[in-house]
Design an enzyme around this catalytic site. Structure first.
Site, PDB file in Angstrom:
ATOM      1  N   ARG A  17       7.978 -11.173   5.315  1.00 21.10           N
ATOM      2  CA  ARG A  17       7.026 -10.675   6.309  1.00 21.10           C
ATOM      3  C   ARG A  17       6.514 -11.832   7.173  1.00 21.10           C
ATOM      4  NH1 ARG A  17       4.516  -5.723   5.698  1.00 21.10           N
ATOM      5  NH2 ARG A  17       3.906  -6.159   7.837  1.00 21.10           N
TER       6      ARG A  17
ATOM      7  N   GLN B 118       7.635  -4.271   9.090  1.00 27.11           N
ATOM      8  CA  GLN B 118       8.189  -4.269   7.738  1.00 27.11           C
ATOM      9  C   GLN B 118       9.713  -4.176   7.775  1.00 27.11           C
ATOM     10  OE1 GLN B 118       6.527  -4.335   4.540  1.00 27.11           O
ATOM     11  NE2 GLN B 118       8.642  -4.758   3.977  1.00 27.11           N
TER      12      GLN B 118
ATOM     13  N   CYS C 161       8.889  -2.020   0.061  1.00 27.05           N
ATOM     14  CA  CYS C 161       7.998  -2.775   0.951  1.00 27.05           C
ATOM     15  C   CYS C 161       6.730  -3.239   0.240  1.00 27.05           C
ATOM     16  CB  CYS C 161       7.665  -1.949   2.184  1.00 27.05           C
ATOM     17  SG  CYS C 161       6.709  -0.456   1.841  1.00 27.05           S
TER      18      CYS C 161
ATOM     19  N   HIS D 197       6.747   1.714  10.797  1.00 29.82           N
ATOM     20  CA  HIS D 197       6.298   0.422  10.235  1.00 29.82           C
ATOM     21  C   HIS D 197       7.319  -0.643  10.671  1.00 29.82           C
ATOM     22  CE1 HIS D 197       4.069  -2.278   7.878  1.00 29.82           C
ATOM     23  NE2 HIS D 197       4.355  -1.876   6.656  1.00 29.82           N
TER      24      HIS D 197
ATOM     25  N   ARG E 129      -3.362  -1.554  12.541  1.00 29.06           N
ATOM     26  CA  ARG E 129      -2.916  -0.618  11.492  1.00 29.06           C
ATOM     27  C   ARG E 129      -3.808   0.602  11.558  1.00 29.06           C
ATOM     28  NH1 ARG E 129      -1.252  -1.674   5.289  1.00 29.06           N
ATOM     29  NH2 ARG E 129       0.582  -2.323   6.464  1.00 29.06           N
TER      30      ARG E 129
ATOM     31  N   ASP F 239       9.979   3.646  -1.779  1.00 33.06           N
ATOM     32  CA  ASP F 239       8.589   3.396  -1.390  1.00 33.06           C
ATOM     33  C   ASP F 239       7.705   4.232  -2.313  1.00 33.06           C
ATOM     34  OD1 ASP F 239       6.332   2.603   0.025  1.00 33.06           O
ATOM     35  OD2 ASP F 239       6.868   3.641   1.888  1.00 33.06           O
TER      36      ASP F 239
END
Ligand code: CP
Ligand code: NVA
Length: 314
Positions: A291, A136, A263, A133, A106, A224
């Site tokens: 996830r 996700q 998310c 991402h 990340r 988001d």
């Protein structure tokens, strides 16, 4: 030595790969949610996880996924590695390639991640960059499919900031045949080249600045946080994005039974009200659970454990 399979974004995956990963994630979830069955398919393999930014879901779900598949993990904070003192990405990639079997990273700089991958002799997985991402979105897509059935021909509305999540949904839209309807303030629009690349890959994309127009009749409403990691203009964003809040009124403009996705982490009563987040249309905690199942499918993919059939063969 064959080239490693990287998972840096969705656009660069071969035809059929996304469907194969989704199918594998559904299969894995079907075997048990909690307690989840353990396998030993990754016995003897170690995943390094490098975080330059905070994480709850990505960190826990990858760690659990790897352990439950019989493998091991090493977690490191990027700033505590020599990376933080200027050791180069290529040299770090060369060294970690001697130590571990795959790396999940990340970091905000997508180009730096790509540079790392170019010098890695093992799979590299994107655990979030400013641009993408992908892990996700695999979880989001399986969440949609378990609520609504196949994603093909469904409509996903994205409301708010045109960010890494938006861009990654767009990358999946063409290969998986779903429509995207996006509403952002003009100042926070998805870059034109990202929209054009999605269209070139076959995506049906509608772009607006009006949240109601984007959500109209949609099967999924996704949002988001207003400020992503690395964004420092929080006050400006709050002002620009409050009109894009997902609330009961906006959800009422979507298709009956539309699913709300986020998310997480959420900033309650900014981008989404408590009523929507905790309401019957919200799938956000399924999405967070997914996830784990998604991570397992992505790990199986990069380790070459699942067959990818070209779309024409299915
Ligand atoms: N959604 C997501 O990536 O969560 P974390 O930042 O907690 O990993
Ligand atoms: N867009 C958000 C997602 C967090 C999981 C960010 O990049 O911070």
């Amino acid at each position: 030595m064959s080239e490693p399979i990287h998972f840096l974004d969705l656009a660069s995956q071969p035809q059929g790969a996304l469907r194969a990963i989704l199918d594998e994630a559904h299969r894995i979830k079907g075997e048990g949610r909690k307690p989840r069955p353990r396998t030993d398919v990754l016995a003897g393999r170690t995943l390094a996880m490098v975080f330059e930014k905070p994480s709850t879901r990505t960190r826990f779900s990858f760690d659990l996924a790897m352990r439950e598949m019989g493998g091991d993990t090493i977690v490191a904070n990027g700033s505590e590695m020599q990376l933080g003192r200027g050791e180069s990405m290529p040299d770090t990639a060369r060294v970690l390639s001697r130590y571990v079997d795959a790396v999940m990273i990340r970091m905000l700089d997508h180009d730096a991640l790509a540079e790392f991958a170019r010098h890695a002799e093992m799979p590299v997985i994107n655990g979030l960059t400013r641009r993408s991402h992908p892990c996700q979105i695999i979880a989001d897509l399986i969440t949609i499919e378990e609520r609504l059935g196949p994603i093909e021909a469904r409509t996903v509305a994205w409301v708010g900031d045109g960010n890494n999540m938006t861009a990654t949904f767009l990358e999946a839209a063409g290969p998986l045949g779903f429509r995207m309807r996006i509403a952002t303030p003009p100042e926070l629009a998805v870059p034109d080249d990202v929209v054009e690349a999605a269209r070139a890959a076959g995506a049906d994309v509608f772009v607006s600045t009006d949240p109601r127009e984007a959500v109209d009749g949609a099967d999924v409403v996704a949002a988001d946080c207003f400020a992503s990691m690395g964004d420092e203009d929080e006050a400006r964003r709050l002002k620009l994005l409050m009109p894009y809040q997902v609330n009961d009124d906006l959800m009422a403009a979507a298709a009956p039974g539309a699913v709300f996705l986020h998310c997480l982490p959420a900033h309650r009563n900014e981008e989404v009200t408590d009523a929507v987040m905790d309401g019957p249309q919200s799938a956000v905690f399924d999405e967070a659970e997914n996830r784990i199942h998604a991570q397992k499918a992505v790990l199986a993919y990069v380790f070459g454990l699942i067959a990818v059939a070209p779309a024409s063969d299915r």
